[in-house]
Scaffold this motif. Structure first.
Motif, PDB file in Angstrom:
ATOM      1  N   PHE A 117       0.578  -1.095   0.371  1.00  0.00           N
ATOM      2  CA  PHE A 117       0.114  -0.284   0.195  1.00  0.00           C
ATOM      3  C   PHE A 117       0.793   1.465  -0.095  1.00  0.00           C
ATOM      4  O   PHE A 117       0.989   2.404  -0.949  1.00  0.00           O
ATOM      5  CB  PHE A 117      -0.913   0.146   0.996  1.00  0.00           C
ATOM      6  N   LEU A 118       1.853   1.673   0.671  1.00  0.00           N
ATOM      7  CA  LEU A 118       2.352   2.723   0.929  1.00  0.00           C
ATOM      8  C   LEU A 118       3.299   3.275   0.171  1.00  0.00           C
ATOM      9  O   LEU A 118       3.807   3.769  -0.003  1.00  0.00           O
ATOM     10  CB  LEU A 118       2.805   2.620   2.237  1.00  0.00           C
ATOM     11  N   VAL A 119       4.630   1.672  -0.311  1.00  0.00           N
ATOM     12  CA  VAL A 119       6.068   2.140  -1.126  1.00  0.00           C
ATOM     13  C   VAL A 119       5.178   2.746  -2.455  1.00  0.00           C
ATOM     14  O   VAL A 119       5.982   3.597  -2.717  1.00  0.00           O
ATOM     15  CB  VAL A 119       6.843   0.981  -0.959  1.00  0.00           C
ATOM     16  N   PRO A 120       4.897   2.745  -2.735  1.00  0.00           N
ATOM     17  CA  PRO A 120       4.264   3.434  -4.396  1.00  0.00           C
ATOM     18  C   PRO A 120       3.837   4.648  -4.404  1.00  0.00           C
ATOM     19  O   PRO A 120       4.580   5.748  -5.338  1.00  0.00           O
ATOM     20  CB  PRO A 120       3.312   2.667  -4.961  1.00  0.00           C
ATOM     21  N   PHE A 121       4.079   5.034  -2.979  1.00  0.00           N
ATOM     22  CA  PHE A 121       3.659   6.482  -3.067  1.00  0.00           C
ATOM     23  C   PHE A 121       5.055   7.179  -2.715  1.00  0.00           C
ATOM     24  O   PHE A 121       5.658   8.544  -3.353  1.00  0.00           O
ATOM     25  CB  PHE A 121       2.872   7.258  -1.639  1.00  0.00           C
ATOM     26  N   PHE A 122       6.712   6.718  -2.493  1.00  0.00           N
ATOM     27  CA  PHE A 122       7.763   6.987  -2.617  1.00  0.00           C
ATOM     28  C   PHE A 122       7.711   7.373  -3.758  1.00  0.00           C
ATOM     29  O   PHE A 122       8.161   8.229  -3.986  1.00  0.00           O
ATOM     30  CB  PHE A 122       8.426   6.492  -1.968  1.00  0.00           C
ATOM     31  N   PHE A 123       7.471   6.383  -4.781  1.00  0.00           N
ATOM     32  CA  PHE A 123       7.822   6.145  -6.179  1.00  0.00           C
ATOM     33  C   PHE A 123       7.518   7.170  -6.944  1.00  0.00           C
ATOM     34  O   PHE A 123       7.718   8.242  -7.897  1.00  0.00           O
ATOM     35  CB  PHE A 123       7.527   5.155  -6.980  1.00  0.00           C
ATOM     36  N   LEU A 124       5.927   7.007  -6.503  1.00  0.00           N
ATOM     37  CA  LEU A 124       5.488   9.002  -7.205  1.00  0.00           C
ATOM     38  C   LEU A 124       5.361   9.833  -6.865  1.00  0.00           C
ATOM     39  O   LEU A 124       5.425  10.417  -7.859  1.00  0.00           O
ATOM     40  CB  LEU A 124       3.859   8.227  -6.983  1.00  0.00           C
ATOM     41  N   TYR A 125       6.436  10.066  -5.830  1.00  0.00           N
ATOM     42  CA  TYR A 125       6.196  11.265  -5.243  1.00  0.00           C
ATOM     43  C   TYR A 125       7.720  11.618  -5.631  1.00  0.00           C
ATOM     44  O   TYR A 125       7.481  13.121  -6.184  1.00  0.00           O
ATOM     45  CB  TYR A 125       6.609  11.179  -3.521  1.00  0.00           C
ATOM     46  N   ILE A 126       8.439  11.419  -6.129  1.00  0.00           N
ATOM     47  CA  ILE A 126      10.101  11.597  -6.968  1.00  0.00           C
ATOM     48  C   ILE A 126       9.629  11.468  -8.236  1.00  0.00           C
ATOM     49  O   ILE A 126       9.405  12.840  -8.573  1.00  0.00           O
ATOM     50  CB  ILE A 126      10.688   9.967  -6.706  1.00  0.00           C
ATOM     51  N   GLY A 127       8.619  11.257  -9.257  1.00  0.00           N
ATOM     52  CA  GLY A 127       8.375  11.293 -10.817  1.00  0.00           C
ATOM     53  C   GLY A 127       7.086  12.880  -9.999  1.00  0.00           C
ATOM     54  O   GLY A 127       7.813  13.202 -10.909  1.00  0.00           O
ATOM     55  N   ILE A 128       6.266  13.099  -9.382  1.00  0.00           N
ATOM     56  CA  ILE A 128       5.761  14.156  -9.183  1.00  0.00           C
ATOM     57  C   ILE A 128       6.869  15.241  -9.395  1.00  0.00           C
ATOM     58  O   ILE A 128       6.133  16.643  -9.807  1.00  0.00           O
ATOM     59  CB  ILE A 128       4.847  13.940  -8.642  1.00  0.00           C
ATOM     60  N   SER A 129       7.739  15.269  -8.454  1.00  0.00           N
ATOM     61  CA  SER A 129       7.954  16.497  -8.133  1.00  0.00           C
ATOM     62  C   SER A 129       9.907  16.615  -9.527  1.00  0.00           C
ATOM     63  O   SER A 129      10.332  17.297  -9.452  1.00  0.00           O
ATOM     64  CB  SER A 129       9.759  15.541  -7.317  1.00  0.00           C
ATOM     65  N   VAL A 130       9.748  15.706 -10.560  1.00  0.00           N
ATOM     66  CA  VAL A 130       9.855  15.682 -11.785  1.00  0.00           C
ATOM     67  C   VAL A 130       9.396  16.593 -13.074  1.00  0.00           C
ATOM     68  O   VAL A 130       7.970  16.584 -13.053  1.00  0.00           O
ATOM     69  CB  VAL A 130      10.401  14.710 -12.843  1.00  0.00           C
ATOM     70  N   ASN A 131       9.982  18.323 -12.613  1.00  0.00           N
ATOM     71  CA  ASN A 131       9.389  19.101 -13.924  1.00  0.00           C
ATOM     72  C   ASN A 131      10.288  19.262 -15.249  1.00  0.00           C
ATOM     73  O   ASN A 131      11.248  20.166 -15.680  1.00  0.00           O
ATOM     74  CB  ASN A 131       9.869  20.530 -13.067  1.00  0.00           C
ATOM     75  N   LEU A 132       9.516  19.163 -16.298  1.00  0.00           N
ATOM     76  CA  LEU A 132       9.911  18.325 -17.919  1.00  0.00           C
ATOM     77  C   LEU A 132       9.810  19.626 -18.871  1.00  0.00           C
ATOM     78  O   LEU A 132      10.268  20.338 -19.649  1.00  0.00           O
ATOM     79  CB  LEU A 132       8.786  17.684 -17.970  1.00  0.00           C
ATOM     80  N   SER A 133       9.448  20.554 -17.737  1.00  0.00           N
ATOM     81  CA  SER A 133       8.630  21.605 -18.956  1.00  0.00           C
ATOM     82  C   SER A 133      10.215  22.598 -18.949  1.00  0.00           C
ATOM     83  O   SER A 133      10.575  22.909 -20.303  1.00  0.00           O
ATOM     84  CB  SER A 133       7.372  22.695 -18.687  1.00  0.00           C
ATOM     85  N   THR A 134      10.897  22.210 -17.876  1.00  0.00           N
ATOM     86  CA  THR A 134      11.822  23.094 -18.295  1.00  0.00           C
ATOM     87  C   THR A 134      13.476  22.350 -18.323  1.00  0.00           C
ATOM     88  O   THR A 134      14.967  22.345 -18.945  1.00  0.00           O
ATOM     89  CB  THR A 134      12.464  23.994 -17.303  1.00  0.00           C
ATOM     90  N   PHE A 135      12.988  21.003 -19.407  1.00  0.00           N
ATOM     91  CA  PHE A 135      14.138  19.663 -19.497  1.00  0.00           C
ATOM     92  C   PHE A 135      14.961  19.793 -19.560  1.00  0.00           C
ATOM     93  O   PHE A 135      15.943  19.695 -20.444  1.00  0.00           O
ATOM     94  CB  PHE A 135      13.636  18.705 -19.066  1.00  0.00           C
ATOM     95  N   GLY A 136      14.657  20.290 -22.085  1.00  0.00           N
ATOM     96  CA  GLY A 136      15.150  20.449 -22.868  1.00  0.00           C
ATOM     97  C   GLY A 136      16.221  21.056 -22.111  1.00  0.00           C
ATOM     98  O   GLY A 136      17.311  20.456 -23.129  1.00  0.00           O
TER      99      GLY A 136
END
Lengths: 399, 399
Positions: free
Chosen positions: A283-302
């Motif tokens: 139940f709980l561990v996926p929230f850790f990996f989701l959170y890492i992904g959500i913290s990524v900002n793709l818009s300025t990444f190029g």
């Protein structure tokens, strides 16, 4: 308020599980699927639709509890006796695996024209192998019991401590201008003391306690009350206690959770809590990996993609060389396995990067680069591990 | 920030578990121990020491997730077939058990000199039996399989729905002045529709689906992928999905969670998830009862203690009479068991009271009175249940 949180939880778990299944189906690590699900949620209309901006604190706490329980479960599969057996090699792997990425990471960023302080933070963020990600990759590949896995996990624990000592030093430089030697030594000493104390109690005292528990069987009222105490509850309390203690000692909380898990690994027959933690963690561990992904900002990444790829390459190559040298006594092929197994960066690297971001020493783009590096090193590790393991097994088969 | 949250979690779980063990040792319900632990934490220096004031949102979310999983687990032990068997009686018990407390609660508050609108809110807060508390009392007493337990649980589900319909009506009165008939009817219709839809799908469609699943055994690639899907993950997703749906339909989220549990009760052999949920709940459920306790404000309580005791007496007596009448066809002794088993008030009553508090219709003291009433009814229920069960068993033994 609660409606939107329930909707968030529903959508987040749904995305994470679907992504994990899809990734597993094409033989990629499920945790990468969960991070990618987070990136998708964090960089599309879904983020605003779920109003994640206003409730991100709740998600971050669930993520933190998730990674703490994950590290506990990993500790649970790492008895002290195993770690002691690989102790010397693990320490060497950890030290060399910290020095190489730090120096070459620093040089890469400075030579790319960025300030020295930013280079120090990026170098530091490249030092610590993620126990969480590494252990889950190892678990997914079902190679928990190999000598290489023990060395990797042991070294990953140690380099977390080293990474946090480096963080203490460079944040001293960033804030005070000059490095505060006394503070640094204090942090380092406390950290080492904490780990040694838990390991000492765990491997020295606890076997005696468990012998006592075995012998003490008279059914007094106290014993009857004690029988009502659930092992899971005790484990959860010790896990949070040591995690909180670790963070007050200036260590990452997950180091305390890992040590707590190691303590309970010595009591596996008295406290059979492995399956219960697996349920909680599902139940709980996926929230850790989701959170890492959500913290990524793709818009300025190029604009920084090339630099991100270069840092990722340096991150993998320096861990491979440093840790490989450290594990050389295990033989070339085992050294290669350790070298690639130490590649994934995660929690501590991200913690260092966010400290740098908070005090203004690194930019938003540089933070995204660290996440990207963490993701690519995590993606690369299972591929490289499979390759090096087959190489070793092939040779074993030929002899 | 994370250090303090870890310390909070550590202290909260530690207090809850110690209190639960102490209460169990003196044969009182453990959940009352957890609520008392919450009252102690919320009304002493511990609250400020843990800085709970600044992070209460995190605790409230953990409490909400806890009560949702608790209701799911209770649903898991309540198959549709069982509920259908007691359906008619449960409906009658629920309706009479809502009418009596509402009318007499309203009259008591009005006759004590409080405004009518405040009396309406208190009356409404007295209508709904707490499924969560009731079911845990029943589970602690190990009487889950008796006919009386099925009636109590069924009626508690139904009176939650009725309680929320009443909330919709009185908050209409409180905000608009006049009651909006269309809105009220809409809420009521949607609520009934939602429950009927889930029950219909659960009891009608799902047995066919599970027959299909049994028959469909060809190992296609899709089936192989399907085998990687963990039953626990599916259950968690459905649980949050129906909880979120319930709250969007204007129902308490826990009603959705309970219905989700009932759906999975039909699949117990295919999805053996009971033990996994028990592990998750051992971690999460105490936060719900701690949170209730922490919300109690003892400092202003002295002045309203008499009124609190009177309301508690009316709350127990009216449920006993109303629900006892509803269950009369089961025989006098079973009716008495149902009457006292319906006494505990909890989640929905507290939700109604906090809506009243938020829109300014009830005072802070009145909120504390509702919590106090909830606590005393919960404490009274197991004592009264033990007494009435012994009464019934004594007669059975004599025949």
């Amino acid at each position: 308020m609660i409606e939107i949180i329930l909707l968030q939880l529903f959508v987040l778990i749904l995305f994470a599980k679907i992504a994990a299944i899809v990734f597993e189906f094409v033989r990629l690590p499920p945790l990468v699927g969960e991070i990618v699900a987070g990136i998708i949620i964090g960089n599309t209309f879904i983020f605003d639709l779920l109003q994640l901006g206003t409730n991100i604190e709740v998600l971050s706490v669930l993520a933190e509890i998730g990674v703490i329980f994950l590290l506990f479960a990993i500790g649970l599969e790492t008895p002290f006796s195993d770690l002691k057996r690989v102790g010397g090699t693990a320490i060497l792997v950890a030290i060399l695996g910290v020095i190489f990425p730090f120096i070459f990471g620093f040089l890469l960023i400075v030579s790319s024209g960025f300030p020295q302080i930013e280079a120090l933070f990026i170098g530091a963020a490249m030092t610590a192998t993620s126990i969480g990600i590494t252990a889950r990759v190892i678990k997914d590949m079902n190679i928990m019991n190999s000598i290489e896995s023990k060395v990797i996990i042991g070294a990953a624990v140690i380099d977390d401590v080293l990474g946090l000592v480096i963080l203490a030093m460079i944040s001293g430089i960033a804030s005070g201008g000059a490095m505060d030697i006394v503070d640094t030594v204090m942090v380092a000493a406390l950290a080492v003391l904490f780990v040694v104390a838990v390991v000492f109690v765990g491997s020295g005292l606890l076997p005696k306690v468990r012998k006592q528990v075995h012998e003490f069987r008279t059914p007094t009222p106290v014993m009857r009350a004690r029988r009502k105490i659930s092992p899971l509850a005790v484990a959860i309390i010790v896990c949070f206690g040591l995690s909180a203690a670790a963070s007050y000692f200036g260590l990452a909380a997950i180091v305390g959770a890992f040590l707590a898990g190691m303590v309970f690994a010595e009591f596996k027959d008295l406290f059979p809590i492995g399956e219960q933690f697996e349920a909680i963690n599902e139940f709980l561990v996926p929230f850790f990996f989701l959170y890492i992904g959500i913290s990524v900002n793709l818009s300025t990444f190029g604009g920084v993609a090339i630099l991100a790829l270069m840092i990722t390459f340096v991150a993998i190559a320096t861990k491979f060389i440093g840790c490989g040298l450290g594990a050389y006594r295990l033989g070339v092929k085992s050294a290669a396995i350790v070298g690639v197994g130490m590649a994934p960066r995660g929690e501590v690297g991200l913690i260092i990067a966010s400290v740098g971001l908070t005090i203004g020493s690194i930019s938003n783009d540089m933070f995204s680069i660290v996440v990207f590096m963490s993701l690519l090193t995590t993606l690369a590790a299972p591929l490289l591990l499979t390759y090096t393991f087959n190489w070793k097994m092939g040779r074993t088969a030929r002899f």
